[in-house]
Design a protein around this motif. Structure first.
Motif, PDB file in Angstrom:
ATOM      1  N   HIS A 167      48.160  61.078  12.181  1.00 44.62           N
ATOM      2  CA  HIS A 167      47.280  59.981  12.566  1.00 44.62           C
ATOM      3  C   HIS A 167      46.775  59.199  11.354  1.00 44.62           C
ATOM      4  O   HIS A 167      46.805  57.963  11.339  1.00 44.62           O
ATOM      5  N   ILE A 179      40.849  49.694  12.171  1.00 40.91           N
ATOM      6  CA  ILE A 179      42.000  49.039  11.555  1.00 40.91           C
ATOM      7  C   ILE A 179      41.712  47.559  11.348  1.00 40.91           C
ATOM      8  O   ILE A 179      41.970  46.982  10.285  1.00 40.91           O
ATOM      9  N   TYR A 219      51.126  51.671  15.864  1.00 38.91           N
ATOM     10  CA  TYR A 219      50.712  53.075  15.872  1.00 38.91           C
ATOM     11  C   TYR A 219      51.825  53.943  16.449  1.00 38.91           C
ATOM     12  O   TYR A 219      52.188  54.976  15.881  1.00 38.91           O
ATOM     13  N   ASN A 234      48.230  46.456  17.189  1.00 35.88           N
ATOM     14  CA  ASN A 234      47.821  47.787  16.755  1.00 35.88           C
ATOM     15  C   ASN A 234      48.567  48.879  17.518  1.00 35.88           C
ATOM     16  O   ASN A 234      49.123  49.801  16.905  1.00 35.88           O
ATOM     17  N   TYR A 250      39.733  53.462  17.047  1.00 35.84           N
ATOM     18  CA  TYR A 250      40.591  53.347  15.875  1.00 35.84           C
ATOM     19  C   TYR A 250      41.045  51.908  15.681  1.00 35.84           C
ATOM     20  O   TYR A 250      41.215  51.446  14.559  1.00 35.84           O
ATOM     21  N   GLN A 279      47.699  55.284  10.249  1.00 34.93           N
ATOM     22  CA  GLN A 279      46.696  54.230  10.091  1.00 34.93           C
ATOM     23  C   GLN A 279      46.834  53.526   8.748  1.00 34.93           C
ATOM     24  O   GLN A 279      46.712  52.299   8.666  1.00 34.93           O
TER      25      GLN A 279
END
Length: 216
Positions: A47, A205, A37, A33, A201, A51
């Motif tokens: 952002h 995800i 990102y 992740n 976050y 995602q």
């Protein structure tokens, strides 16, 4: 997931997911992740768009696990998928990359000798935004080399292969990127603090990707 599962190697995880232990894919999502990102933000996506691209990338990677041959690391393989998705999105938006000239090499590591004091980031949220904004203003070619080398930790050879440029060009572009950023960030921050991906976050995800995979 238990600690014993989290200690599994990339190859073991991929093999077991392919053999039907789909729930183990969550470990790969959590491991990568942050680097996806950072990659998305380096393309100047916000952002929310980042995602969305991450979720698409993890689903794409799952559907194509059979193509992962293990010659490169899973990290470089999935970053490449993310970059392709980012590029296609830019193409759909009629985005054109800047063309830049090569510059002289200076291979001194940018962050060598600096303490990893995450408390500074907490106390300097405004400076954190300045850093992100400064990176976003770099020409695309410099920004991507900096992201892959300094933030995501790929070596020169991996970065050159990822961007289809020579290793000399990687070093040259990284040197220029460091020069543009040095005055604003080298005294305060480490690579891991840039575009930090909050665990809140990360959970979102993971949940979204695993739900999509279940519906495949």
């Amino acid at each position: 997931m238990t600690a014993s599962f989290e200690r599994l190697t990339e190859a073991e995880l991929v093999r077991r997911v392919q053999e039907g232990e789909v729930e183990l894919y969550e470990i790969l999502i959590r491991r990568y992740n942050p680097c996806l990102y950072k990659t998305g933000r380096s393309y100047n996506y916000n952002h929310e768009d980042t995602q969305d691209l991450m979720q698409d990338t993890f689903v794409d990677a799952y559907k194509n696990l059979g193509q992962f041959e293990g010659r490169a690391s899973f990290k470089t393989w999935i970053i490449r998928i993310m970059m392709n998705n980012c590029y296609r999105k830019k193409e759909r938006s009629a985005f054109k990359n800047e063309i830049i000239k090569d510059i002289n090499d200076n291979s001194v590591p940018m962050f060598t000798g600096f303490d990893n004091d995450t408390g500074k980031m907490v106390q300097n949220n405004e400076l954190g935004r300045v850093i992100e904004e400064a990176l976003g203003k770099l020409p695309f070619d410099y920004r991507m080399v900096f992201s892959l080398r300094e933030i995501n930790g790929l070596n020169v050879s991996e970065t050159a292969d990822m961007l289809t440029i020579t290793e000399t060009n990687v070093k040259a572009r990284l040197s220029r990127a460091k020069g543009l950023l040095r005055n604003e960030i080298e005294k305060m921050y480490t690579p891991s603090e840039i575009f930090e991906f909050n665990l809140v976050y990360c959970d979102a995800i993971v949940n979204n990707v695993m739900e999509k995979i279940k519906r495949l």
